[in-house]
Motif scaffolding. Sequence first.
Motif, PDB file in Angstrom:
ATOM      1  N   THR A  63       2.740  11.947  12.791  1.00  0.00           N
ATOM      2  CA  THR A  63       2.887  13.318  13.287  1.00  0.00           C
ATOM      3  C   THR A  63       1.613  14.136  13.120  1.00  0.00           C
ATOM      4  OG1 THR A  63       3.813  14.110  11.185  1.00  0.00           O
ATOM      5  CG2 THR A  63       5.377  13.345  12.860  1.00  0.00           C
ATOM      6  N   ILE A  64       0.788  13.812  12.136  1.00  0.00           N
ATOM      7  CA  ILE A  64      -0.426  14.616  11.927  1.00  0.00           C
ATOM      8  C   ILE A  64      -1.714  13.879  12.292  1.00  0.00           C
ATOM      9  CG2 ILE A  64       0.683  15.973  10.105  1.00  0.00           C
ATOM     10  CD1 ILE A  64      -1.135  14.467   8.090  1.00  0.00           C
TER      11      ILE A  64
ATOM     12  N   MET B  65      -4.813   7.137  15.616  1.00  0.00           N
ATOM     13  CA  MET B  65      -3.996   5.957  15.305  1.00  0.00           C
ATOM     14  C   MET B  65      -3.566   5.228  16.571  1.00  0.00           C
ATOM     15  SD  MET B  65      -1.454   7.501  12.364  1.00  0.00           S
ATOM     16  CE  MET B  65      -0.633   5.927  12.022  1.00  0.00           C
ATOM     17  N   GLU B  66      -3.415   3.926  16.448  1.00  0.00           N
ATOM     18  CA  GLU B  66      -2.809   3.095  17.491  1.00  0.00           C
ATOM     19  C   GLU B  66      -1.724   2.277  16.805  1.00  0.00           C
ATOM     20  OE1 GLU B  66      -4.058  -0.968  19.715  1.00  0.00           O
ATOM     21  OE2 GLU B  66      -5.502   0.664  19.927  1.00  0.00           O
ATOM     22  N   VAL B  67      -0.481   2.583  17.104  1.00  0.00           N
ATOM     23  CA  VAL B  67       0.649   1.985  16.390  1.00  0.00           C
ATOM     24  C   VAL B  67       1.470   1.103  17.322  1.00  0.00           C
ATOM     25  CG1 VAL B  67       2.795   2.450  15.138  1.00  0.00           C
ATOM     26  CG2 VAL B  67       0.783   3.879  14.737  1.00  0.00           C
ATOM     27  N   GLU B  68       1.872  -0.057  16.806  1.00  0.00           N
ATOM     28  CA  GLU B  68       2.835  -0.888  17.518  1.00  0.00           C
ATOM     29  C   GLU B  68       3.815  -1.455  16.489  1.00  0.00           C
ATOM     30  OE1 GLU B  68       3.212  -4.201  21.077  1.00  0.00           O
ATOM     31  OE2 GLU B  68       1.233  -3.718  20.263  1.00  0.00           O
TER      32      GLU B  68
ATOM     33  N   LEU C  69       7.466   8.715  22.310  1.00  0.00           N
ATOM     34  CA  LEU C  69       8.920   8.714  22.444  1.00  0.00           C
ATOM     35  C   LEU C  69       9.534   7.636  21.565  1.00  0.00           C
ATOM     36  CD1 LEU C  69      11.340   9.953  23.877  1.00  0.00           C
ATOM     37  CD2 LEU C  69      10.963   8.358  25.770  1.00  0.00           C
ATOM     38  N   GLU C  70       8.907   6.478  21.545  1.00  0.00           N
ATOM     39  CA  GLU C  70       9.401   5.371  20.713  1.00  0.00           C
ATOM     40  C   GLU C  70       9.407   5.757  19.240  1.00  0.00           C
ATOM     41  OE1 GLU C  70       8.067   0.807  19.477  1.00  0.00           O
ATOM     42  OE2 GLU C  70       7.077   1.812  21.162  1.00  0.00           O
ATOM     43  N   MET C  71       8.347   6.390  18.780  1.00  0.00           N
ATOM     44  CA  MET C  71       8.253   6.770  17.374  1.00  0.00           C
ATOM     45  C   MET C  71       9.345   7.774  17.003  1.00  0.00           C
ATOM     46  SD  MET C  71       6.465   6.119  14.625  1.00  0.00           S
ATOM     47  CE  MET C  71       4.864   5.535  15.156  1.00  0.00           C
ATOM     48  N   GLU C  72       9.568   8.756  17.855  1.00  0.00           N
ATOM     49  CA  GLU C  72      10.622   9.741  17.590  1.00  0.00           C
ATOM     50  C   GLU C  72      11.988   9.063  17.539  1.00  0.00           C
ATOM     51  OE1 GLU C  72      10.243  12.829  16.776  1.00  0.00           O
ATOM     52  OE2 GLU C  72       8.103  13.022  17.180  1.00  0.00           O
ATOM     53  N   PHE C  73      12.219   8.157  18.471  1.00  0.00           N
ATOM     54  CA  PHE C  73      13.503   7.462  18.550  1.00  0.00           C
ATOM     55  C   PHE C  73      13.724   6.575  17.327  1.00  0.00           C
ATOM     56  CE2 PHE C  73      16.020   3.748  19.956  1.00  0.00           C
ATOM     57  CZ  PHE C  73      17.177   4.387  20.388  1.00  0.00           C
TER      58      PHE C  73
ATOM     59  N   LEU D 236      -0.039   6.166   3.306  1.00  0.00           N
ATOM     60  CA  LEU D 236      -0.590   5.712   4.579  1.00  0.00           C
ATOM     61  C   LEU D 236      -1.591   6.718   5.145  1.00  0.00           C
ATOM     62  CD1 LEU D 236      -0.583   3.565   6.809  1.00  0.00           C
ATOM     63  CD2 LEU D 236       1.279   4.844   7.908  1.00  0.00           C
ATOM     64  N   LYS D 237      -1.362   7.994   4.915  1.00  0.00           N
ATOM     65  CA  LYS D 237      -2.313   9.000   5.404  1.00  0.00           C
ATOM     66  C   LYS D 237      -3.707   8.711   4.864  1.00  0.00           C
ATOM     67  CE  LYS D 237       0.983  12.878   5.783  1.00  0.00           C
ATOM     68  NZ  LYS D 237       2.129  12.379   5.005  1.00  0.00           N
ATOM     69  N   LYS D 238      -3.792   8.421   3.583  1.00  0.00           N
ATOM     70  CA  LYS D 238      -5.086   8.139   2.945  1.00  0.00           C
ATOM     71  C   LYS D 238      -5.712   6.877   3.539  1.00  0.00           C
ATOM     72  CE  LYS D 238      -7.128   7.531  -1.691  1.00  0.00           C
ATOM     73  NZ  LYS D 238      -7.491   6.109  -1.693  1.00  0.00           N
ATOM     74  N   VAL D 239      -4.902   5.843   3.757  1.00  0.00           N
ATOM     75  CA  VAL D 239      -5.416   4.606   4.341  1.00  0.00           C
ATOM     76  C   VAL D 239      -6.001   4.873   5.719  1.00  0.00           C
ATOM     77  CG1 VAL D 239      -4.786   2.320   5.233  1.00  0.00           C
ATOM     78  CG2 VAL D 239      -3.860   3.099   3.044  1.00  0.00           C
ATOM     79  N   VAL D 240      -5.264   5.595   6.558  1.00  0.00           N
ATOM     80  CA  VAL D 240      -5.729   5.875   7.919  1.00  0.00           C
ATOM     81  C   VAL D 240      -7.006   6.699   7.895  1.00  0.00           C
ATOM     82  CG1 VAL D 240      -5.186   7.072  10.073  1.00  0.00           C
ATOM     83  CG2 VAL D 240      -3.450   5.643   8.966  1.00  0.00           C
TER      84      VAL D 240
END
Length: 218
Positions: free
Chosen positions: A48-49, A54-57, A102-106, A185-189
Amino acid sequence: MRTSLLLLACVAATLAQDAPPVKIHLYYESLCPYSIDFVISQLYPTWTILKEIMEVEMFPFGNASYQPDGDGWSFTCQHGAGECKGNMIHACAKNHFNDINLEMEFVNCLLSSTYPPNAGATCAAQVNADWAPLEHCINSLEGENLLHQVALQQETLDPSLYFVPWIIVNDVFTEDQVGECQTNLKKVVCEKYTGTKPAECEAVLAAGRAATKAVTFA
């Protein structure tokens, strides 16, 4: 003056894209408590922030197995048939949405529910998505084939998956890194991003430095 303002707006919009995004691949199970905790307490809040860098799958399978069944496939999941349904709901949604936002929200809605396998319709409504095609998908060969494709993708992992959540950052897997992702995870990213750090990272990294200093001089 207007030209200058437009230029500044363009610079601001692209500032966080001056380097490749941090790639996060998550292999998980829809009823695994550790997977659920990672998504709702780390992955979703971080997304969200920091989604601009980021590129997430996500791949919903984990410690499951499959076998041919007529023209399709049947599945056995670590946490029972309900988990297979939850995994398939996500596989269908991923394919139908083709939109990581949309996928992440769902998925966050799904995994935040009391029982994810029964939350599909509610979560589709929450993200303003049509539930009917997803419902058809999970009750058809389409869903079986989509979940089988997830399984085949998981089988390409090296090393092979032996627990979940299995978290890969920038195509690299280590157990220590998984622990870091589950903790912050925020710190890692923010640390992995090689471009100009977005403003959101400054507070994250400052908090990490303060915590390290506190431990060092305790």
